[in-house]
Motif scaffolding. Structure first.
Motif, PDB file in Angstrom:
ATOM      1  N   LEU A  64       0.821  -1.200   0.000  1.00  0.00           N
ATOM      2  CA  LEU A  64       0.000   0.000   0.000  1.00  0.00           C
ATOM      3  C   LEU A  64       0.865   1.264   0.000  1.00  0.00           C
ATOM      4  N   LEU A  65       1.950   1.262   0.760  1.00  0.00           N
ATOM      5  CA  LEU A  65       2.845   2.420   0.764  1.00  0.00           C
ATOM      6  C   LEU A  65       3.565   2.581  -0.565  1.00  0.00           C
ATOM      7  N   ASN A  66       3.935   1.488  -1.208  1.00  0.00           N
ATOM      8  CA  ASN A  66       4.543   1.582  -2.533  1.00  0.00           C
ATOM      9  C   ASN A  66       3.563   2.188  -3.538  1.00  0.00           C
ATOM     10  N   LEU A  67       2.305   1.778  -3.468  1.00  0.00           N
ATOM     11  CA  LEU A  67       1.282   2.348  -4.341  1.00  0.00           C
ATOM     12  C   LEU A  67       1.084   3.836  -4.040  1.00  0.00           C
ATOM     13  N   LEU A  68       1.089   4.185  -2.772  1.00  0.00           N
ATOM     14  CA  LEU A  68       0.927   5.575  -2.371  1.00  0.00           C
ATOM     15  C   LEU A  68       2.106   6.430  -2.846  1.00  0.00           C
ATOM     16  N   ARG A  69       3.327   5.903  -2.716  1.00  0.00           N
ATOM     17  CA  ARG A  69       4.508   6.620  -3.224  1.00  0.00           C
ATOM     18  C   ARG A  69       4.429   6.822  -4.728  1.00  0.00           C
ATOM     19  N   ALA A 116      -5.060   2.840  -2.405  1.00  0.00           N
ATOM     20  CA  ALA A 116      -4.815   4.275  -2.281  1.00  0.00           C
ATOM     21  C   ALA A 116      -5.846   4.993  -3.138  1.00  0.00           C
ATOM     22  N   ALA A 117      -6.474   6.021  -2.588  1.00  0.00           N
ATOM     23  CA  ALA A 117      -7.521   6.737  -3.304  1.00  0.00           C
ATOM     24  C   ALA A 117      -7.342   8.230  -3.119  1.00  0.00           C
ATOM     25  N   ASP A 118      -7.967   9.005  -3.998  1.00  0.00           N
ATOM     26  CA  ASP A 118      -7.910  10.459  -3.940  1.00  0.00           C
ATOM     27  C   ASP A 118      -8.844  10.944  -2.831  1.00  0.00           C
ATOM     28  N   ASN A 119      -8.260  11.408  -1.748  1.00  0.00           N
ATOM     29  CA  ASN A 119      -9.052  11.846  -0.604  1.00  0.00           C
ATOM     30  C   ASN A 119      -9.855  13.100  -0.913  1.00  0.00           C
ATOM     31  N   TYR A 120      -9.384  13.923  -1.818  1.00  0.00           N
ATOM     32  CA  TYR A 120     -10.113  15.142  -2.169  1.00  0.00           C
ATOM     33  C   TYR A 120     -11.414  14.790  -2.885  1.00  0.00           C
ATOM     34  N   GLU A 121     -11.357  13.823  -3.801  1.00  0.00           N
ATOM     35  CA  GLU A 121     -12.570  13.397  -4.511  1.00  0.00           C
ATOM     36  C   GLU A 121     -13.557  12.696  -3.586  1.00  0.00           C
ATOM     37  N   ARG A 122     -13.048  12.045  -2.551  1.00  0.00           N
ATOM     38  CA  ARG A 122     -13.903  11.310  -1.613  1.00  0.00           C
ATOM     39  C   ARG A 122     -14.332  12.172  -0.429  1.00  0.00           C
ATOM     40  N   PHE A 123     -14.039  13.461  -0.497  1.00  0.00           N
ATOM     41  CA  PHE A 123     -14.437  14.428   0.527  1.00  0.00           C
ATOM     42  C   PHE A 123     -13.860  14.110   1.909  1.00  0.00           C
ATOM     43  N   VAL A 124     -12.623  13.645   1.926  1.00  0.00           N
ATOM     44  CA  VAL A 124     -11.923  13.419   3.195  1.00  0.00           C
ATOM     45  C   VAL A 124     -11.022  14.634   3.411  1.00  0.00           C
ATOM     46  N   TRP A 125     -11.512  15.572   4.199  1.00  0.00           N
ATOM     47  CA  TRP A 125     -10.757  16.787   4.491  1.00  0.00           C
ATOM     48  C   TRP A 125     -10.417  16.811   5.963  1.00  0.00           C
ATOM     49  N   GLU A 126      -9.227  17.262   6.259  1.00  0.00           N
ATOM     50  CA  GLU A 126      -8.772  17.293   7.640  1.00  0.00           C
ATOM     51  C   GLU A 126      -8.419  18.724   8.028  1.00  0.00           C
TER      52      GLU A 126
END
Length: 123
Positions: A38-43, A62-72
């Motif tokens: 998962l970290l290799n995919l994220l890198r 690994a997914a696009d957090n902005y498209e999935r509305f995951v804001w911190e």
């Protein structure tokens, strides 16, 4: 990014990045995923310019957090990273503040002034 910076700053940026890499690794471990893959995919996604990618525990990828509305809340993260960096700098500066006045010679040496002070002054 660290490879594009010259000098000592490159080592600092690389060490800071390694420290922050613990976060997605721990999220993957806690979810029961293979953290290495998962970290290799994220890198790979980050190297392609997809800076909003993060760990998706629902899909095990690994997914696009902005498209999935995951804001911190970024203010909390900035404050935490600033406090951690200041604490690390404080620990690293301890060698400038703690002196050992000729250990083994007893308390009679405590009355004498410490010479040199680590600033290139002659002893």
């Amino acid at each position: 990014y660290a490879l594009s910076v010259a000098g000592k700053e490159q080592m600092l940026i690389a060490a800071y990045a390694r420290a922050l890499e613990i976060i997605p690794r721990q999220v993957a471990d806690n979810a029961g995923f293979d953290a290495t893959n998962l970290l290799n995919l994220l890198r790979q996604k980050h190297a392609q310019g997809n800076m909003w990618y993060g760990v998706d525990v629902a899909e095990e990828t690994a997914a696009d957090n902005y498209e999935r509305f995951v804001w911190e809340p970024v203010v909390i993260k900035i404050n935490a990273l600033t406090a951690a960096s200041e604490a690390a700098c404080l620990v690293l500066s301890v060698d400038e503040t703690v002196k050992n006045a000729k250990s083994g010679q007893g308390p009679s040496n405590a009355d004498q002034p410490v010479r040199g002070r680590g600033r290139g002054r002659p002893m």
